[in-house]
Structures are given as structure tokens and as C-alpha cells.
Design a protein around this motif. Structure first.
Motif, PDB file in Angstrom:
ATOM      1  N   ARG A 153       0.803  -1.209   0.000  1.00  0.00           N
ATOM      2  CA  ARG A 153       0.000   0.000   0.000  1.00  0.00           C
ATOM      3  C   ARG A 153       0.844   1.270   0.000  1.00  0.00           C
ATOM      4  NH1 ARG A 153      -3.892   2.271   4.804  1.00  0.00           N
ATOM      5  NH2 ARG A 153      -4.895   3.927   3.596  1.00  0.00           N
ATOM      6  N   SER A 154       0.394   2.240  -0.811  1.00  0.00           N
ATOM      7  CA  SER A 154       0.928   3.592  -0.731  1.00  0.00           C
ATOM      8  C   SER A 154      -0.037   4.445   0.073  1.00  0.00           C
ATOM      9  CB  SER A 154       1.081   4.191  -2.133  1.00  0.00           C
ATOM     10  OG  SER A 154       2.038   3.509  -2.883  1.00  0.00           O
ATOM     11  N   PHE A 155       0.465   5.548   0.630  1.00  0.00           N
ATOM     12  CA  PHE A 155      -0.355   6.416   1.477  1.00  0.00           C
ATOM     13  C   PHE A 155      -0.479   7.793   0.842  1.00  0.00           C
ATOM     14  CE2 PHE A 155       1.139   3.095   4.215  1.00  0.00           C
ATOM     15  CZ  PHE A 155       0.067   2.832   5.051  1.00  0.00           C
ATOM     16  N   THR A 156      -1.711   8.268   0.729  1.00  0.00           N
ATOM     17  CA  THR A 156      -1.994   9.570   0.153  1.00  0.00           C
ATOM     18  C   THR A 156      -2.164  10.592   1.266  1.00  0.00           C
ATOM     19  OG1 THR A 156      -3.114   8.549  -1.740  1.00  0.00           O
ATOM     20  CG2 THR A 156      -3.555  10.893  -1.326  1.00  0.00           C
ATOM     21  N   LEU A 157      -1.344  11.616   1.262  1.00  0.00           N
ATOM     22  CA  LEU A 157      -1.447  12.690   2.245  1.00  0.00           C
ATOM     23  C   LEU A 157      -2.586  13.636   1.854  1.00  0.00           C
ATOM     24  CD1 LEU A 157       2.352  13.395   2.799  1.00  0.00           C
ATOM     25  CD2 LEU A 157       0.788  12.204   4.344  1.00  0.00           C
ATOM     26  N   PRO A 158      -3.079  14.457   2.786  1.00  0.00           N
ATOM     27  CA  PRO A 158      -4.244  15.302   2.521  1.00  0.00           C
ATOM     28  C   PRO A 158      -3.976  16.523   1.640  1.00  0.00           C
ATOM     29  CG  PRO A 158      -3.497  15.625   4.777  1.00  0.00           C
ATOM     30  CD  PRO A 158      -2.709  14.482   4.222  1.00  0.00           C
ATOM     31  N   VAL A 159      -2.765  16.668   1.123  1.00  0.00           N
ATOM     32  CA  VAL A 159      -2.451  17.741   0.181  1.00  0.00           C
ATOM     33  C   VAL A 159      -1.704  17.117  -0.992  1.00  0.00           C
ATOM     34  CG1 VAL A 159      -2.326  19.495   2.001  1.00  0.00           C
ATOM     35  CG2 VAL A 159      -0.230  18.329   1.259  1.00  0.00           C
ATOM     36  N   PRO A 160      -1.701  17.768  -2.156  1.00  0.00           N
ATOM     37  CA  PRO A 160      -0.952  17.223  -3.287  1.00  0.00           C
ATOM     38  C   PRO A 160       0.547  17.159  -2.999  1.00  0.00           C
ATOM     39  CG  PRO A 160      -1.896  19.380  -3.823  1.00  0.00           C
ATOM     40  CD  PRO A 160      -2.443  18.987  -2.506  1.00  0.00           C
ATOM     41  N   VAL A 161       1.199  16.183  -3.605  1.00  0.00           N
ATOM     42  CA  VAL A 161       2.632  15.961  -3.402  1.00  0.00           C
ATOM     43  C   VAL A 161       3.336  15.974  -4.755  1.00  0.00           C
ATOM     44  CG1 VAL A 161       4.393  14.325  -2.637  1.00  0.00           C
ATOM     45  CG2 VAL A 161       2.291  14.607  -1.306  1.00  0.00           C
ATOM     46  N   ILE A 162       4.379  16.793  -4.851  1.00  0.00           N
ATOM     47  CA  ILE A 162       5.232  16.829  -6.041  1.00  0.00           C
ATOM     48  C   ILE A 162       6.561  16.182  -5.667  1.00  0.00           C
ATOM     49  CG2 ILE A 162       6.364  18.278  -7.765  1.00  0.00           C
ATOM     50  CD1 ILE A 162       4.337  20.481  -7.054  1.00  0.00           C
ATOM     51  N   VAL A 163       6.883  15.081  -6.308  1.00  0.00           N
ATOM     52  CA  VAL A 163       8.154  14.412  -6.048  1.00  0.00           C
ATOM     53  C   VAL A 163       9.182  14.887  -7.072  1.00  0.00           C
ATOM     54  CG1 VAL A 163       9.379  12.213  -6.112  1.00  0.00           C
ATOM     55  CG2 VAL A 163       7.180  12.370  -4.954  1.00  0.00           C
ATOM     56  N   VAL A 164      10.279  15.423  -6.579  1.00  0.00           N
ATOM     57  CA  VAL A 164      11.399  15.831  -7.432  1.00  0.00           C
ATOM     58  C   VAL A 164      12.541  14.859  -7.140  1.00  0.00           C
ATOM     59  CG1 VAL A 164      13.024  17.663  -8.008  1.00  0.00           C
ATOM     60  CG2 VAL A 164      10.672  18.248  -7.344  1.00  0.00           C
ATOM     61  N   GLY A 165      12.874  14.028  -8.103  1.00  0.00           N
ATOM     62  CA  GLY A 165      13.881  13.010  -7.841  1.00  0.00           C
ATOM     63  C   GLY A 165      14.692  12.691  -9.077  1.00  0.00           C
ATOM     64  N   ASN A 166      15.389  11.571  -9.030  1.00  0.00           N
ATOM     65  CA  ASN A 166      16.180  11.143 -10.172  1.00  0.00           C
ATOM     66  C   ASN A 166      16.305   9.629 -10.165  1.00  0.00           C
ATOM     67  OD1 ASN A 166      18.091  10.764  -8.078  1.00  0.00           O
ATOM     68  ND2 ASN A 166      18.999  12.766  -8.467  1.00  0.00           N
ATOM     69  N   ILE A 167      16.699   9.093 -11.302  1.00  0.00           N
ATOM     70  CA  ILE A 167      16.942   7.653 -11.373  1.00  0.00           C
ATOM     71  C   ILE A 167      18.441   7.366 -11.391  1.00  0.00           C
ATOM     72  CG2 ILE A 167      14.749   7.238 -12.569  1.00  0.00           C
ATOM     73  CD1 ILE A 167      16.470   6.661 -15.115  1.00  0.00           C
ATOM     74  N   THR A 168      19.242   8.406 -11.283  1.00  0.00           N
ATOM     75  CA  THR A 168      20.691   8.229 -11.272  1.00  0.00           C
ATOM     76  C   THR A 168      21.262   8.626  -9.922  1.00  0.00           C
ATOM     77  OG1 THR A 168      21.051  10.472 -12.108  1.00  0.00           O
ATOM     78  CG2 THR A 168      20.906   8.701 -13.739  1.00  0.00           C
ATOM     79  N   VAL A 169      22.426   8.095  -9.611  1.00  0.00           N
ATOM     80  CA  VAL A 169      23.177   8.492  -8.429  1.00  0.00           C
ATOM     81  C   VAL A 169      24.095   9.647  -8.830  1.00  0.00           C
ATOM     82  CG1 VAL A 169      24.933   7.773  -6.773  1.00  0.00           C
ATOM     83  CG2 VAL A 169      23.099   6.204  -7.404  1.00  0.00           C
ATOM     84  N   GLY A 170      24.182  10.639  -7.986  1.00  0.00           N
ATOM     85  CA  GLY A 170      25.049  11.768  -8.292  1.00  0.00           C
ATOM     86  C   GLY A 170      24.244  13.027  -8.517  1.00  0.00           C
ATOM     87  N   GLY A 171      24.925  14.171  -8.565  1.00  0.00           N
ATOM     88  CA  GLY A 171      24.261  15.460  -8.605  1.00  0.00           C
ATOM     89  C   GLY A 171      23.508  15.719  -9.897  1.00  0.00           C
ATOM     90  N   THR A 172      22.256  16.142  -9.768  1.00  0.00           N
ATOM     91  CA  THR A 172      21.439  16.510 -10.923  1.00  0.00           C
ATOM     92  C   THR A 172      20.837  17.902 -10.756  1.00  0.00           C
ATOM     93  OG1 THR A 172      19.496  15.432  -9.934  1.00  0.00           O
ATOM     94  CG2 THR A 172      20.832  14.109 -11.459  1.00  0.00           C
ATOM     95  N   GLY A 173      21.274  18.663  -9.739  1.00  0.00           N
ATOM     96  CA  GLY A 173      20.717  19.992  -9.523  1.00  0.00           C
ATOM     97  C   GLY A 173      19.374  19.983  -8.828  1.00  0.00           C
ATOM     98  N   LYS A 174      19.127  18.914  -8.085  1.00  0.00           N
ATOM     99  CA  LYS A 174      17.828  18.746  -7.449  1.00  0.00           C
ATOM    100  C   LYS A 174      17.563  19.775  -6.360  1.00  0.00           C
ATOM    101  CE  LYS A 174      17.611  14.831  -5.474  1.00  0.00           C
ATOM    102  NZ  LYS A 174      17.888  15.374  -4.143  1.00  0.00           N
ATOM    103  N   THR A 175      18.553  20.041  -5.516  1.00  0.00           N
ATOM    104  CA  THR A 175      18.337  20.968  -4.401  1.00  0.00           C
ATOM    105  C   THR A 175      17.996  22.380  -4.872  1.00  0.00           C
ATOM    106  OG1 THR A 175      19.742  19.653  -2.928  1.00  0.00           O
ATOM    107  CG2 THR A 175      19.352  21.953  -2.318  1.00  0.00           C
ATOM    108  N   PRO A 176      18.771  22.993  -5.793  1.00  0.00           N
ATOM    109  CA  PRO A 176      18.370  24.323  -6.265  1.00  0.00           C
ATOM    110  C   PRO A 176      17.026  24.310  -6.990  1.00  0.00           C
ATOM    111  CG  PRO A 176      20.287  23.527  -7.478  1.00  0.00           C
ATOM    112  CD  PRO A 176      20.093  22.610  -6.323  1.00  0.00           C
TER     113      PRO A 176
END
Length: 365
Positions: A47-70
Motif C-alpha cells: 500500500r501507498s499512502f496519500t497525504l491530505p495535500v498534493p505531493v510533487i516528487v522531485v527526484g532522479n533515477i541516477t546516483v550523483g548530482g542533478t541539480g535537485k536541491t536548487p
């Protein structure tokens, strides 16, 4: 070159090196486990859990820096500018709280050792934030503490299927892309390239404004592709003579091009991007690369031949107590393409975000 940098060099060499070939049987096992786990979530057997507000996932499929934090910081600021009240959740990688399985709400005064370097950096933006290995629990804690939050951004978590999501944005580095296209440990991939076919948008990060051709594999995915260009601000001194943050002491980006005895350190996912940026500014620096999330020591900053020590902002939050008058850091800002922002805003205002979250997560309604 350290072991971690040697490994990254092998991963991001287009041709498969002999270490990659040697590790390929382990990658096969890893791939089977990854595919099985994802399938169990998609089928609703886990099971996945849905929170009461929308969720935007910012991620990657690679290891290493992709500029995610900025990118996450820029996205939170863009949402705030459009009337939303965003919050940010993250694992808090490198922090002892996450290692202990705890959930901690983060602010600008949080101990970097407790919450991790990326969380400490993001907290400077003034957006409510919580860290925890379980992103669902982190989201619940943040919503309890800040009841006005109406959208959550998950910094990383593309593979954290326990958290249902409304939108998925995958980041890739423009130069390194998918590396040798092999799964861990033979390559940099956390999931197979076909995983990108299920995200809502792909963002390529670069440190220059030069127009780049979209890789051919993106054409086959039929997913909208955008670009993020990291913009360098003025250099800032890490500490003043009183040992406090010296935010008022700044130098132009090319200031150190006129100086001798410049050394540069970087303990980030893609240190070469930082070193290349310095070269573009005409700065000739002796480069010292460390593993991502490296815990710096006084010995790392000793560098007796250095008149100046330059670093990233992510490294500066960890070096604040160690830095001397030679140490300066370079803040960079991310960017959100207008078309991507329209896609995000239309989804959030569409009113059917819970159904979208269910479809994306594989949760049984």
C-alpha cells in the motif's frame, strides 16, 4: 582520486569499463529486486499512502548530482509567488536523525549534523521543512506543525513508493545523462531507463545557457522535457573574523580569477560541475573532490598552500565551524521553465489531484 570518484568516473563513462562488466551480475540481481518492488506497489499488493495535500516528487533515477536541491528551492519559491503555501520533505541524507529513523522539523538554525547538509541548505530559503527516512511520516509531521501548507514537495523520493504522489519530476545532468545505462552497482541507475516513461516531466540541469539537443532516448519516452540552468550569484565569505556567518561580505563571480593560490573543494554529487564553473569564470584553482555528503574535518581545510579556499554552498553549511578567513562559497539558483510551471499549476488547481496521486502510486482506491 578517492574511491567514490573513481566509481563515478566508471559509471559515467559511456563505454562499459571492466569494473562495470565485473559487477554486471550484481546489477541484474538489483534490477530484479527493483522491478519486483515497483510491481508490488503498482498492483496495490503493497500500500501507498496519500497525504491530505498534493505531493510533487522531485527526484532522479541516477546516483550523483542533478541539480535537485536548487530546483526544489526554486519550485517552492515559484509556488509561493503564485499563492500556494508549500512545504518540503526530504530523507535528510547524511543526518543522524534520519539514520535513527526519526522525523525532525527543520529550520534555519537546525544542526547540519542532525538534519543533513541538503536539508540545512534548503531551510535557509525559509520554507517549512521536515526530514525523515519515512517521507509519509515526515509529511504528516510537517502538516501537523504547519496546518496552512497546501502542497508538499518531496526532495528526492522517486523510489519512495510508499508516498503517493500527484506529480513526478525527474532530473538528469545534461552532461552525464544516464552514464553507462547500467543499474547499481555496475552503473549509476537506481531504476531502469524505462522508469522515465512514467514521470510527468524530465528536467535536464546544466551550468551554462548554451542550447543543447534533447537526447534521443527522450523522444521515445513521449514525456515533456525542460531545462534548468544553474545561475551563480556573488561569492560570499563563509565566516567573518568573529566566527559568524558573513552574508554581507561578497565578491563578484570572477574576483578570484585575478588571484593566486586558489584551491576549490566540493563534496557534492557532481563536483566536476563546480570545478568547470570556476574555469568558466577564469578561476585557476587546485581542485579537491570529496564524496557526496562528505563530513569535512579541519584537516580537509588545512591546505597550507592555499591563499583562498572556494566551495559550494552545500559544503559551506558543513564547514561553518571549521572555516577561516580564506573560505568563500558560491550560491547558485535553479530555475523553473514557464511551461513546466504551467503544467504544475494546472495540475494543482485541477481539483482531481487525489485521483492523480492514486494512479501514480498504484494505491488501491
Amino acid at each position: 582520486m578517492g574511491a567514490s570518484q573513481t566509481l563515478l568516473r566508471n559509471w559515467y563513462t559511456p563505454q562499459r569499463t571492466w569494473p562495470a562488466r565485473l559487477l554486471s551480475p550484481l546489477s541484474l540481481i538489483f534490477g530484479i529486486a527493483v522491478s519486483l518492488r515497483a510491481s508490488l506497489y503498482r498492483r496495490g499488493l503493497i500500500r501507498s499512502f496519500t497525504l491530505p495535500v498534493p505531493v510533487i516528487v522531485v527526484g532522479n533515477i541516477t546516483v550523483g548530482g542533478t541539480g535537485k536541491t536548487p530546483f526544489v528551492i526554486a519550485l517552492a519559491q515559484a509556488l509561493s509567488g503564485r499563492g500556494f503555501r508549500p512545504g518540503i520533505i526530504s530523507r535528510g541524507y547524511g543526518g543522524v536523525a534520519s539514520a535513527r529513523g526519526e522525523v525532525v522539523c527543520v529550520n534555519a538554525d537546525s544542526d547540519v549534523r542532525e538534519v543533513g547538509d541538503e536539508a540545512a541548505l534548503i531551510a535557509r530559503a525559509g520554507v517549512p521543512m521536515a526530514v525523515g527516512r519515512d517521507r509519509v511520516a515526515a509529511g504528516q509531521a510537517l502538516l501537523t506543525t504547519h496546518s496552512d501548507i497546501d502542497v508538499l514537495i518531496s526532495d528526492d523520493g522517486l523510489q519512495h513508493y510508499r508516498l503517493a504522489r500527484t506529480l513526478e519530476i525527474a532530473l538528469l545532468d545534461s552532461d552525464r545523462q544516464l552514464g553507462n545505462r547500467m543499474l547499481l552497482p555496475a552503473g549509476p541507475l537506481r531504476e531502469p531507463p524505462r522508469r522515465l516513461a512514467r514521470v510527468n516531466a524530465i528536467v535536464f540541469t546544466s551550468a551554462n545557457d548554451e542550447s543543447e539537443r534533447t537526447p534521443a532516448f527522450c523522444d521515445r519516452l513521449n514525456i515533456p522535457v525542460f531545462r534548468q540552468t544553474l545561475k551563480a550569484e556573488a561569492w560570499r565569505k563563509v565566516r567573518n573574523e568573529a566566527g559568524k556567518a558573513a552574508l554581507d561580505e561578497r565578491r563578484e563571480v570572477d574576483f578570484f580569477a585575478k588571484e593566486e593560490g586558489v584551491h576549490a573543494i566540493a563534496g557534492i554529487g557532481h563536483p566536476e560541475r563546480f570545478f568547470t564553473m570556476l574555469q568558466r569564470f577564469g578561476i585557476r584553482a587546485a581542485a579537491h573532490a570529496f564524496a557526496d555528503h562528505h563530513h569535512f574535518s579541519a584537516e580537509d581545510l588545512a591546505l597550507p598552500a592555499a591563499r583562498w579556499i572556494l566551495m559550494t554552498e552545500k559544503d559551506a553549511v558543513k564547514c561553518a565551524a571549521l572555516a577561516d578567513a580564506r573560505c568563500w562559497y558560491l550560491p547558485v539558483t535553479g530555475s523553473i521553465a514557464p511551461a513546466l510551471m504551467r503544467l504544475i499549476e494546472e495540475t494543482l488547481r485541477g481539483g482531481d489531484w487525489q485521483a492523480t496521486a492514486t494512479r501514480n502510486s498504484g494505491e488501491v482506491p
